[in-house]
Motif scaffolding. Structure first.
Motif, short mmCIF file in Angstrom:
data_model
loop_
_atom_site.label_atom_id
_atom_site.label_comp_id
_atom_site.label_asym_id
_atom_site.label_seq_id
_atom_site.Cartn_x
_atom_site.Cartn_y
_atom_site.Cartn_z
N MET A 182 0.85 -1.21 0.00
CA MET A 182 0.00 0.00 0.00
C MET A 182 0.88 1.25 0.00
SD MET A 182 -2.94 -1.05 2.77
CE MET A 182 -3.79 0.52 2.55
N PRO A 183 0.45 2.32 -0.67
CA PRO A 183 1.24 3.56 -0.66
C PRO A 183 1.41 4.11 0.75
CG PRO A 183 -0.44 3.60 -2.37
CD PRO A 183 -0.73 2.41 -1.52
N TYR A 184 2.50 4.81 0.94
CA TYR A 184 2.82 5.42 2.23
C TYR A 184 1.68 6.35 2.66
CZ TYR A 184 5.16 8.68 5.44
OH TYR A 184 5.49 9.46 6.50
N GLY A 185 1.20 6.17 3.90
CA GLY A 185 0.16 7.05 4.45
C GLY A 185 -1.21 6.88 3.83
N TYR B 22 -1.03 11.61 1.03
CA TYR B 22 -0.53 11.98 2.35
C TYR B 22 0.91 12.48 2.24
CZ TYR B 22 1.38 11.77 7.01
OH TYR B 22 2.02 12.11 8.17
N THR B 23 1.22 13.55 2.95
CA THR B 23 2.58 14.09 3.01
C THR B 23 2.91 14.41 4.46
OG1 THR B 23 1.78 16.35 2.65
CG2 THR B 23 2.45 15.11 0.69
N PRO B 24 4.19 14.46 4.83
CA PRO B 24 4.55 14.80 6.22
C PRO B 24 4.19 16.24 6.59
CG PRO B 24 6.36 13.67 5.13
CD PRO B 24 5.38 14.02 4.07
N LEU C 115 4.55 8.95 -6.32
CA LEU C 115 5.92 8.60 -6.73
C LEU C 115 6.87 9.78 -6.56
CD1 LEU C 115 5.12 6.53 -9.96
CD2 LEU C 115 5.80 5.65 -7.71
N LEU C 116 6.42 10.97 -6.93
CA LEU C 116 7.25 12.17 -6.76
C LEU C 116 7.50 12.43 -5.29
CD1 LEU C 116 8.69 14.67 -7.87
CD2 LEU C 116 6.46 15.81 -8.00
N ARG C 117 6.46 12.27 -4.47
CA ARG C 117 6.62 12.45 -3.01
C ARG C 117 7.65 11.48 -2.45
NH1 ARG C 117 2.15 9.53 0.19
NH2 ARG C 117 3.34 7.88 -0.88
N ASP C 118 7.56 10.22 -2.85
CA ASP C 118 8.47 9.21 -2.30
C ASP C 118 9.93 9.54 -2.60
OD1 ASP C 118 6.27 7.91 -1.34
OD2 ASP C 118 6.26 6.34 -2.87
N ASP C 119 10.17 10.16 -3.76
CA ASP C 119 11.54 10.55 -4.11
C ASP C 119 12.06 11.68 -3.23
OD1 ASP C 119 11.73 8.69 -6.12
OD2 ASP C 119 11.14 10.07 -7.72
N ARG D 262 10.03 10.75 6.51
CA ARG D 262 9.13 9.60 6.37
C ARG D 262 8.76 9.11 7.78
NH1 ARG D 262 7.75 5.41 2.72
NH2 ARG D 262 8.98 6.34 1.04
N HIS D 263 7.71 9.68 8.35
CA HIS D 263 7.31 9.30 9.69
C HIS D 263 6.84 7.85 9.71
CE1 HIS D 263 6.52 13.82 10.13
NE2 HIS D 263 7.59 13.53 10.84
#
Length: 411
Positions: free
Chosen positions: A1-4, A21-23, A171-175, A258-259
């Protein structure tokens, strides 16, 4: 599953749009600017805004164009923006300052005519509606913040129109995320509890004064230090979040961390408390909007009931002195955006507003009041005999009644 993804699903159910979701909201906003604006583009925005947002725009490789604003709420006044400016901007960024909505219907219409994106900064505006429609659903994308609500101290969302765009942005967020560190997760989890304890034990004044004396605050003034030569050098690397990180991270060092499950679990719990938080805010707004210091922009919305504002803009004389005195009453106001961004950063870094008068007046006289502390703040301002401020009336042009001398014959 994607982060958050669990948190994102909770926000999607709330506003009816696909969410990433973003921090932090500042990372969400950066994602939106990178996705919809080409480097070198020009972004129309209000100069009455957090300086962090200015640096996010610069980090995305964009030129901030400062707009004329309403003297009552600090948001963009679309009718005062010159046509020459409209023809030369590549995007519009709203503010929804303190939760008071931008003129999103007019701005969306204008952006549609020009074929440019409307990006909503909804960090202050969870729970704000216009004509029954949630802020964050008018634009191409919208950035939300949990750190501004339910004492989250972390967490944000980027709301977009479709699932395909959401997956691209994930994908952009994960980078851009930095690795998780347990120490940071523990700090992020415990800070809201520590703040709550300070307020409950009535220790706001001694704790704040101690932090001031020990120089533990990142800002000596309302604005952070600009460091212009260093900022100019960073522009050579834009777009680059890393190059601008010394500015973008101020007041929230984990803005792209990345909490882990500890932080995300706490945020999920706090999101279930959001409706109660918004209800308490509406109660506080109702109280403060009836005071003599409230901006008329609040009374204009009285027919829809009190909005659930993040802060209530009160207009007062001698604002800076009052802010200091409020600390003695156990209130640290914060979120003062003075001077306006064009005065703060200068023409090297922003395109100045064609008419800065309203922004300067609003920024200098606004005292942002936490509606959750409405009774305490109203009592303190009454005790301090705070004087309400009213903007000067626009001067009427003086007609020249001097008779025109007759033109000599033969000329």
């Amino acid at each position: 599953m994607p982060y958050g993804s669990r948190l994102a699903a909770m926000m999607t159910r709330r506003i009816g749009r696909e969410c990433v979701y973003t921090p932090s909201a500042r990372l969400a906003l950066y994602l939106a600017l990178r996705r919809w604006c080409r480097p070198g583009g020009r972004v129309l925005m209000s100069p009455v805004n957090d300086d962090v947002i200015l640096f996010v725009v610069l980090a995305a490789g964009l030129r901030p164009v400062q707009a004329p604003v309403s003297q009552w709420d600090g948001n963009i006044d679309p009718t005062a923006v010159p046509e020459s400016t409209w023809r030369n901007v590549d995007a519009v960024l709203t503010t929804n300052l303190y939760g008071l909505p931008d003129r999103v219907v007019e701005l969306r219409s204008r952006c549609d005519q020009l074929g440019i994106p409307l990006i909503e900064d909804a960090a202050h505006a969870i729970g704000t509606h216009v004509d029954g429609q949630p802020i964050g659903t008018f634009g191409t994308a919208a950035a939300f913040s949990l750190s501004k609500h339910v004492a989250g101290m972390a967490g944000g969302f980027l709301a977009v129109e479709d699932a395909r765009t959401r997956r691209e942005l994930e994908l952009l967020r994960d980078d851009l995320l930095t690795p998780r560190r347990l120490r940071d997760d523990l700090t992020t989890t415990l800070r809201p509890l520590a703040r709550s304890a300070v307020r409950t034990l009535h220790l706001v004044r001694p704790v704040w004064r101690t932090m001031q004396r020990l120089k533990l605050l990142e800002r000596d003034e309302f604005r952070m230090a600009l460091h212009a030569p260093r900022l100019a050098r960073s522009a050579r690397q834009a777009p680059s979040l890393t190059a601008y990180e010394p500015w973008v991270r101020v007041d929230l060092h984990g803005f792209r961390s990345r909490h882990g499950a500890l932080v995300r679990g706490q945020l999920e719990l706090r999101m279930t408390l959001l409706d109660g938080d918004l209800a308490r805010r509406r109660t506080g707004v109702s109280l403060l909007s009836g005071t003599t210091w409230a901006t008329p922009a609040l009374r204009e919305r009285a027919g829809d009931g009190p909005p659930s504002l993040f802060r209530v803009p009160l207009l007062v004389h001698d604002r800076d002195t009052l802010l200091e005195r409020l600390v003695n009453h156990g209130v640290v106001a914060g979120y003062v955006y003075d001077p306006p961004l064009d005065d703060y950063a200068g023409a090297e870094f922003v395109e100045p507003s064609p008419d800065p008068t309203a922004a300067r007046w609003f920024a200098a006289h606004t005292l942002p009041a936490d509606p959750l502390l409405a009774r305490r703040i109203a009592a303190a301002l009454t005790k301090e005999r705070a004087t309400p401020a009213h903007p000067p009336l626009p001067t009427k042009p003086v007609l020249d009644t001097t008779p025109t001398p007759p033109t000599p014959l033969g000329q």
